[in-house]
Motif scaffolding. Structure first.
Motif, PDB file in Angstrom:
ATOM      1  N   ARG A 213      40.197  48.817  42.143  1.00  0.00           N
ATOM      2  CA  ARG A 213      39.855  49.897  41.206  1.00  0.00           C
ATOM      3  C   ARG A 213      39.412  49.326  39.864  1.00  0.00           C
ATOM      4  O   ARG A 213      38.474  49.826  39.253  1.00  0.00           O
ATOM      5  N   ASP A 214      40.077  48.273  39.393  1.00  0.00           N
ATOM      6  CA  ASP A 214      39.650  47.631  38.150  1.00  0.00           C
ATOM      7  C   ASP A 214      38.226  47.089  38.289  1.00  0.00           C
ATOM      8  O   ASP A 214      37.403  47.254  37.391  1.00  0.00           O
TER       9      ASP A 214
ATOM     10  N   THR B 170      35.853  48.091  40.287  1.00  0.00           N
ATOM     11  CA  THR B 170      34.834  49.117  40.511  1.00  0.00           C
ATOM     12  C   THR B 170      34.744  50.140  39.385  1.00  0.00           C
ATOM     13  O   THR B 170      33.778  50.899  39.333  1.00  0.00           O
ATOM     14  N   GLU B 171      35.725  50.180  38.491  1.00  0.00           N
ATOM     15  CA  GLU B 171      35.725  51.206  37.452  1.00  0.00           C
ATOM     16  C   GLU B 171      35.538  50.674  36.041  1.00  0.00           C
ATOM     17  O   GLU B 171      34.971  51.357  35.193  1.00  0.00           O
ATOM     18  N   LYS B 172      36.036  49.467  35.748  1.00  0.00           N
ATOM     19  CA  LYS B 172      35.909  48.924  34.390  1.00  0.00           C
ATOM     20  C   LYS B 172      34.500  48.373  34.194  1.00  0.00           C
ATOM     21  O   LYS B 172      33.946  47.715  35.060  1.00  0.00           O
ATOM     22  N   LYS B 173      33.925  48.635  33.025  1.00  0.00           N
ATOM     23  CA  LYS B 173      32.566  48.183  32.733  1.00  0.00           C
ATOM     24  C   LYS B 173      32.588  46.753  32.218  1.00  0.00           C
ATOM     25  O   LYS B 173      33.440  46.413  31.410  1.00  0.00           O
TER      26      LYS B 173
ATOM     27  N   ALA C 115      31.062  47.047  35.958  1.00  0.00           N
ATOM     28  CA  ALA C 115      31.711  47.224  37.256  1.00  0.00           C
ATOM     29  C   ALA C 115      30.853  46.641  38.368  1.00  0.00           C
ATOM     30  O   ALA C 115      29.628  46.607  38.262  1.00  0.00           O
TER      31      ALA C 115
ATOM     32  N   ARG D 283      31.309  49.962  46.619  1.00  0.00           N
ATOM     33  CA  ARG D 283      31.987  51.251  46.448  1.00  0.00           C
ATOM     34  C   ARG D 283      33.266  51.324  47.255  1.00  0.00           C
ATOM     35  O   ARG D 283      33.278  50.969  48.431  1.00  0.00           O
TER      36      ARG D 283
END
Length: 170
Positions: free
Chosen positions: A55-56, A58-61, A63, A67
């Motif tokens: 999740r880090d 794929t979500e933090k910019k 990213a 998917r």
């Protein structure tokens, strides 16, 4: 910016900015031979701790473009490694190292669905930090389930995997 290639000078475009270790169940592992798209690849259903790491990523910019998806078996994500890539005019060759549970002995068996694995990713940025990508580097099989030919993905599963975006390389 141009990079000078000379003896003793590292090309920072080829280096991982971070190594990420993930554990979970494997599916559709093609890590010792190329998949039908010409890459080494693995789908991993991460355990709880690894899911947070994914999740880090794929979500933090910035990213990674891979998917995180969910099906009846839980959350999963596909990682791959192209066998070669032209970077800055130079062809760089990559491979995925497969190991038995001890982490030292090379694994020659094909990895079957449901095998417990720990994977190593090289995560790096490109375009001066605007983008981020993950390259599959190694797989340690903690509990091997031998690949059986009837484990090949169905057409519907292939279509779902094909929806994964292609990484943008800098």
């Amino acid at each position: 910016t141009r990079y000078r290639h000379s003896v003793g000078v590292r090309d920072h475009r080829l280096m991982a900015t971070e190594t990420v270790i993930l554990s979970g169940k494997a599916k559709w592992a093609s890590t010792s031979r190329l998949d039908k798209y010409g890459s080494y690849s693995i789908v991993i259903y991460p355990d709880a701790e690894s899911l947070e790491k994914v999740r880090d990523l794929t979500e933090k910019k910035p990213a990674i473009l891979n998917r995180l998806r969910k099906d009846d078996d839980g959350y999963f994500i596909k990682f791959k490694c192209d066998p070669e890539k032209v970077i800055g005019g130079t062809t760089k060759v990559f491979s995925v190292h497969n190991y038995k549970a001890d982490g030292k002995t090379p694994l020659t068996d094909l990895i079957g669905n449901g095998s417990d694995v720990t994977i190593q990713l090289d995560v790096y940025t490109f375009r001066k930090g605007e983008g981020k990508a993950a390259r599959l580097k190694a797989v340690r099989v903690n509990n091997l389930i031998i690949f059986e030919p009837n484990q090949l993905p169905t057409e519907e599963q292939n279509e779902e995997l094909e929806k994964q975006p292609v990484p943008v390389w800098g």
